[in-house]
Design a protein around this motif. Sequence first.
Motif, short mmCIF file in Angstrom:
data_model
loop_
_atom_site.label_atom_id
_atom_site.label_comp_id
_atom_site.label_asym_id
_atom_site.label_seq_id
_atom_site.Cartn_x
_atom_site.Cartn_y
_atom_site.Cartn_z
N GLN A 180 -6.37 2.11 4.74
CA GLN A 180 -6.28 3.57 4.38
C GLN A 180 -5.81 4.34 5.76
O GLN A 180 -4.69 4.89 5.71
N GLU A 197 10.63 2.94 0.09
CA GLU A 197 9.33 2.46 -0.10
C GLU A 197 9.44 0.92 0.10
O GLU A 197 8.37 0.11 -0.49
N GLU A 213 2.63 6.67 7.92
CA GLU A 213 3.43 7.59 7.06
C GLU A 213 4.02 8.71 8.04
O GLU A 213 4.67 9.36 7.69
N PHE A 220 0.98 -1.18 -0.06
CA PHE A 220 0.00 -0.15 -0.09
C PHE A 220 0.96 1.29 -0.03
O PHE A 220 0.46 2.38 -0.47
N LEU A 221 2.05 1.17 0.80
CA LEU A 221 2.91 2.17 0.80
C LEU A 221 4.34 1.86 -0.11
O LEU A 221 5.04 2.44 0.07
#
Lengths: 600, 500
Positions: B483, B176, B490, B167-168
Amino acid sequence: MKRTLQLIIPLAAFAILTFAYLALTAQDLFFVAQANDYFVYDWTHVARISEQPGWLVPYAGSFLTQFAYHPLQGIALLTLLLTLLAWLMKWALRLPRHLTALALLPPVLVVAFVMGWDYGVFGTRHYGNLFSPTVGLMVSTLIAAISIRLPKRWMQYVWAAVVIVGTYPWLGFYALLGILTGTIINMRHNKLYTLLVAAGVAVVPYVEAHTFFVEFNSRYAWQAALPFMDYYKTIGTWMPLYAAFALFALMHPLANLLNKTGERLSAVAAVALAVAAVCVVPLHRFTDSNFSTLIAVEHAYGVGEDDRVLDLCTKQEQPIRSIIMYRNIELWKRGELLDKMFQYSWVADTVHSRNLRHNTYITGARVFQQYTFWNFSYRWAMERTVMFNPSYTDMQIMAQDIVYNHEPDLADKYLSQLENTLYYKDWARSQRRLLDADVLKADSIAMLHRKIVLVPHGAIDNTEFCEYLLLKYFTNLFALTPERAELSLAASLVMEKEDEFWQVCLAEVKANPNIILPRHVQEAALLFALKKQNPALLSQIKLMVGPQGAVCQQFERNQDLLTRLLAQPNEADAATLATLCPGTYWNYFFNDSRRGTIFD
Amino acid sequence: MRFNILITLAFAALLASCTPSVPQDARETGRDVSIFPDYTYVVLPPNIAPCNFHINDSTATEFVTVVEGADGQQLVVGGQDAMFGESKWHSLLEANKGTDLVVTVYSKNAGTWQRYKPFTISVAEEPIDEYITYRYIEASYRNYNELSICQRHLTDFDEQVMYSNRFLGGVNPENEFQCINCHNFQNYHTDNFQFHVRYAHAGTVIVRDGKAEKYSLKTDSTIGAGVYTAWHPTKPIIAYSLSHTVQTFLINEPDHKIEVLDTLSDLVIYHVDTNEIQIVQNSFNSFETYPSWSPDGKYLYYSSSWMDLEGKNTHYELGNHYDKIRYDIIRQSYDDATRTFGEPDTVVKATAFGRSATHARISPDGRYLMFSSGEYGHFMLHHFESDLYVKDLQTDSIRPLSNISSNRAESYHVWSSNGRWILFSTRREDNTWTRLYIGYFDREGRDHKAFALPQRDPLYNKKLLKAFNLGEFMVEPIKISPQELAEIIEKDPVPAKFYK
C-alpha cells in the motif's frame, strides 16, 4: 388452481422460450464462451483466482460454464438456473403471484447480455461470464431473502455486518447487491439500519480490498466479481446486466407501486414489462454475420469437425480475414486451393469489435497451427493466455504445438492441466501417445510439418500479422516439395509476385511435363504472359495450359479486355471483367486486390 | 486472499492424524526412485523449508517415505506426495548438520510392499539467507499481464507480495497497465532497494533508509530509463544498463523460440544523494548490460558486445546476425571521491572461445566471479545451452559449475551473503517456465547438485502457469507495505539530472 397457474405459466413460458431461443441461436456462442473459459480441478487454480475479492462467484460461473462444451446441455443448465432465479426472486421479495412476471425481468436481461456478446468472447479477463451473473443474482436474492425475514432488529444488524464484512471477500458485488436490496425493502421500518448499511457498503469493501487484496485495485472494490476488466470500450455489452441488477434491487418498490393500480391492471403491467424486456434480447443481440460464422467455425474446429469449416467459410459473403484464412486452409487441405481460392470473396471486412480487432489475436494461433508453424502458433496461444486468461482452447493449442515440437516435459505440463478438466481430459490423454518419438515421426501431421517448414534456423522479427507473415514466407519457398509448391504458388498469386510465381510454376512443369496445371495457375500464367507483351511467350503459355481448355478459351474471349486493363486500369473495364470472369484470378488481380485488401 | 492459512491447518491436521508405520517386510526393487522435484543427492542448508516431493509411480497404491538422520531420528510420512511437518523437519536438519540424511521410499504394488534404493540428502553446516525476492511473470513473449514481486521466507512456505501491478491495474490499458521489474537490494538488506515501473505511473521507485520516492531516470542525454540494476554495496549509487530491446522469433527451433536483442545499450550510474545520472559507457557500436559491483565497491563489472553497425535499421541488422552477437565480461575501477572510472578491463574474454558471457557476480569474499555463458546473445534464459561458470580471480582459471547446471538454461544467479549458496533461474524442468533453484558452493569452491525452491505442494512448479525471475537473497524481510509503495507509485516522479 388459478393462483398456481399464475406462478407456473410465466415461469414455464420463460423456460420454454429461453431454451428454444438459445438452442436455435446460441449453440455456437455457448461453445465458444466455454472454450475460452477455464476450469481446472486444482488448488493452484483456486489460489490464483482467489487473489481477487468476490472470486467465488466467477469460480462457480466457470464451473458451470464447462458444461457448455455440449451447448444444449449448457443452455438447458442456464435456462434451469434462470427459471430458478425467477422463482427465487418471486419468493424472496414476496411478490404477489399475479406479479410473477416481474421476477422474469432480471433473468430475461441476463439472456440479453449473453446474446449481446461480441468478439470479446474470444478474450475475457474474467472467468465464468456465461453463468456468473446468474449465480451472483441467486446469491444476492438469498441474502436479500434472509435480511427481510429476520424477525428481530438486532439480527438484521448482525446479518448486515456478516454480509458486508464477512461475505464480501467471497461474493464481492453480489453480497452488496443482496444486502442493499434487503435494505431497500426494510427502509421504511428502520432508518438507522439503512444509514449504517449504506455507510458499510460505501466504506467496508474499499477497506477490505485495500488491506487484504494486494493483487487487486481497490478502486474497483464495488465491482468485485463483476467482469469489469472486460469493460474497456465495451460497456454497452454489459448494460443489460446492470439493468438486471437495478431491476432486482428495485423490484419490491416497483411491485408495490404497480399493486396500487389493482390486481388486474398491475398483472397486465408486469407482463407488459416482461414483454418489453424480451424485446431487448433481439435488439441487444450482436448480429454481425462474420461473428456468427467465426464462432461456428471455432465450434467446428473445437469438436474436431473440420470438414464443416469450408462450407461455413464459403457461405460468408464479405468475410473478415480470419475467415478467408480458414477458407484457404480448408481448400489447401483438400488440394483445391489453386483451383478454387479465387472463387470466393477476397475483399475483407474489418472485425466489427470495439476492443478486439486484430485477427491475429483472435485466430492467429489456430491458423499458424494449421500450417504446422508450431513455434508461432504456440507464441500466439501464449500471448492470448497472458493477455486474457488461460483457456481450454489455448491450452489445447499450446499442448498440441508442443507435442508436435517434441518437447515432452513441456507437453506434460499442458496435458496434465487439461487432464484435470472435465471435457478435455480424454483429448489430452489421447495426445500422450504422440510423446513417443517413433509414433510422432510416423504421424501424418508431423510429416506434413517436415515438408512445409524446412527452414531450420529462420528468424522473423515480427509475427504480429499472421496472414502477411505466412504469405511472405510461402512466397519465398524455393526449396520445393509438392506441398510447398502449392502454398508457394498460392501465396505468389495473392501477393502478385510474378518472378516467384514463374520460378515455382516452371519448376513444377519441368519436373512433371504432363501436369495439368490448376485453374488459377493457368489463369495467372496467361495473365502474366500477356503482361510481358511477348506474343511468342503467350503462345507458349497457351500451349502449356492447353489451348482447348476452358481457361484458355475464356482467356481468349476476354484477352482484349485484359489487355486494356493491363495498359490502363479503369473501373468500367474492371466491372465488366467482374461480370464476365467472376471467380478467376483475373478478377482478383483487377478487382479484389485493388479494393484495399489488408493482410492481417 | 490466499489460502495459505487454511491449507497449512489442513495439512497440519492431516499430518498429525496419520503417521504411517514403516513396512517391515518390503521387497527390494533395486531401482532408484523417481521424485519431483528431484531432491536426490542434493545438499541442503540446515534452515531450509521442508523439501516435499511427489513420487513418480503411477502403478502403486500406497507410499511411505522415511527420512533418517545419522543419529537415528526419523521422519515418516505417507502418500504419493511426501510432505513433511515443518517443526520435525527443522529439528531433523538441525540435528544432522554436516551429515547425510537417508531417504527411503516404499510403495505398495498389487498388495506387496517394495522398497526403492535409498538416496541421501546432505545437510550443510552453513545456513542460507532467510529471505529471497523474485518476480512472478507469465512465460510471455510480447504481452504481460499479471506481475508481482514477492518475498519468500525460505525456512517455511510463507510468501508475501511486495508489490503487484494489479494493485493499481484496471480496465483501461492506457493508464492502468504497468510493468514492474528489476528489483534490487543494497547488500542483502531491505532498507535500500529499488524497482522499476513502466507505462502507467512510470518511474523508478527507490527506497532509501526505508522511505520510498519515485524518480524518472530518463534524461535528454541518455537513451532511456534504467533497466538492469546494481546497488553499490555501501554507497548511495546505483548502476544501470539502459537499453532498447527487441525480439526476434525463430520459426522452427523447438528449443529456442525467441531471441531478445538490444538495439541500443549503454551504462550509467545514478547518484541517489544528488539525483544525478552519470554516463559510464555509451558508444553506438558497443552494447553494455547487466552491471554488478564487486563486494568492496571498487569495481563495476558488466557484459559488453561490439558490433559494426551501419545504423540504418539496427533491428534488422542485428536480427539477421542474432547468432553472432557475443558478450565479454568487462570491469572498470571506480573512485567515488572523484566520480571517475578507470579503463575497461576484459575479465572474461568469452568471444575468444566463440561464446558469450553475461551476468557477472562476484562472491562476497571477492574470490570468485560467477557468470552464465551460452553460444551467443545476452538473454541466456532463452538459450538451453546456457550454463553457470566461475572464474577464480586468484588463479584466473575458469570452470563450469557442472553439478549445479543442467542441460537446459541457467542464468540470473546470485550469491548468498555468506557465499555458500547460489540462487539461480533455470528452465531445466521444461525448457520454458523459469524456476528458482539453489546450489551449494562449498569452502573449497566445489559446486553441488542444486535443488528446487521447496514448495508446500510438490507439484506446484508443474501446475503453476507463471515463471519466476530475478531471484535475490535478503537477510531480512521487506519493511514497506504494498500500500505504501502504491501511494508513491501514483505520485509524479522526480526527474533525474544529468551529470556532466
